[in-house]
Design a protein around this motif. Sequence first.
Motif, mmCIF file in Angstrom:
data_model
loop_
_atom_site.group_PDB
_atom_site.id
_atom_site.type_symbol
_atom_site.label_atom_id
_atom_site.label_comp_id
_atom_site.label_asym_id
_atom_site.label_seq_id
_atom_site.Cartn_x
_atom_site.Cartn_y
_atom_site.Cartn_z
ATOM 1 N N GLY A 103 0.820 -1.202 0.000
ATOM 2 C CA GLY A 103 0.000 0.000 0.000
ATOM 3 C C GLY A 103 0.855 1.254 0.000
ATOM 4 N N ALA A 104 0.204 2.404 -0.081
ATOM 5 C CA ALA A 104 0.917 3.679 -0.136
ATOM 6 C C ALA A 104 1.346 4.175 1.235
ATOM 7 C CB ALA A 104 0.037 4.737 -0.808
ATOM 8 N N ALA A 105 0.721 3.624 2.279
ATOM 9 C CA ALA A 105 1.033 4.024 3.653
ATOM 10 C C ALA A 105 0.656 2.867 4.563
ATOM 11 C CB ALA A 105 0.264 5.286 4.030
ATOM 12 N N GLU A 153 8.979 -2.350 -1.963
ATOM 13 C CA GLU A 153 7.771 -2.902 -1.353
ATOM 14 C C GLU A 153 8.109 -3.888 -0.237
ATOM 15 O OE1 GLU A 153 4.529 -2.393 -4.929
ATOM 16 O OE2 GLU A 153 5.095 -4.419 -4.299
ATOM 17 N N CYS A 204 8.934 -1.902 2.773
ATOM 18 C CA CYS A 204 7.731 -1.349 3.398
ATOM 19 C C CYS A 204 7.004 -2.415 4.206
ATOM 20 C CB CYS A 204 6.802 -0.763 2.333
ATOM 21 S SG CYS A 204 7.397 0.770 1.580
#
Length: 213
Positions: free
Chosen positions: A44-46, A84, A87
């Motif tokens: 995801g972005a956050a 990714e 993250c």
Amino acid sequence: MRSVKTLLVPYYEHPTERPDAWDALLAAADRLYGVVLNPASGPGAAPDPAFAVVAGRLRAAGVRVLGYADTDYGRRPHAAVVRELLCHRDWYGTDGAFLDQVSAEPEALPHYRRLAVAARTAGARTLVLNHGVHPDPAYAELADLLVTFEGPWDAYGSLAVPLWTAAHPRERFCHLVYAAPPDAHVAAAVQCVVPGAGVHPWGTLPHALEPIR
């Protein structure tokens, strides 16, 4: 008797929408090879707090948590995939990586060797490569687990297993089967067999784990 951890579960539903299903996964912790965490076709972005909570609960139960990253059969840049994975590690505490849409061809091996090294460097103690088919034998050197079938139940009966696989333990191979009936039997030592079909089959749990509604 110690339970055999045979289930690798890619479950792509949000914890706030299906909390009962995530509870069912946690209740089956002693049977799980691992759970693939996939908040948004990747991390995801956050950070998503709900996924962070379930990832923590899975880890506390002794379950491998594998961060999902799509490699687009070698077309996605190395840096994008590694970003990714980092993250997933930093936001959700993943301890493994599940690389999806992995090429099966020998020409792509250098690319995936670099990704494997990067994934290990990023803290992946378990690396799963999802080819969906049997790849070139050299891919077995890169990962802990190869997904050598992903597809519907009606195609599973015609799966041909190449001779080179006999040189490795059965536990090194996984089959992901969807649109399967409740009595479906799969030969792979590590597996996930779900009733879901269509474009989103991994929004259902294996028959034996699906909570009663």
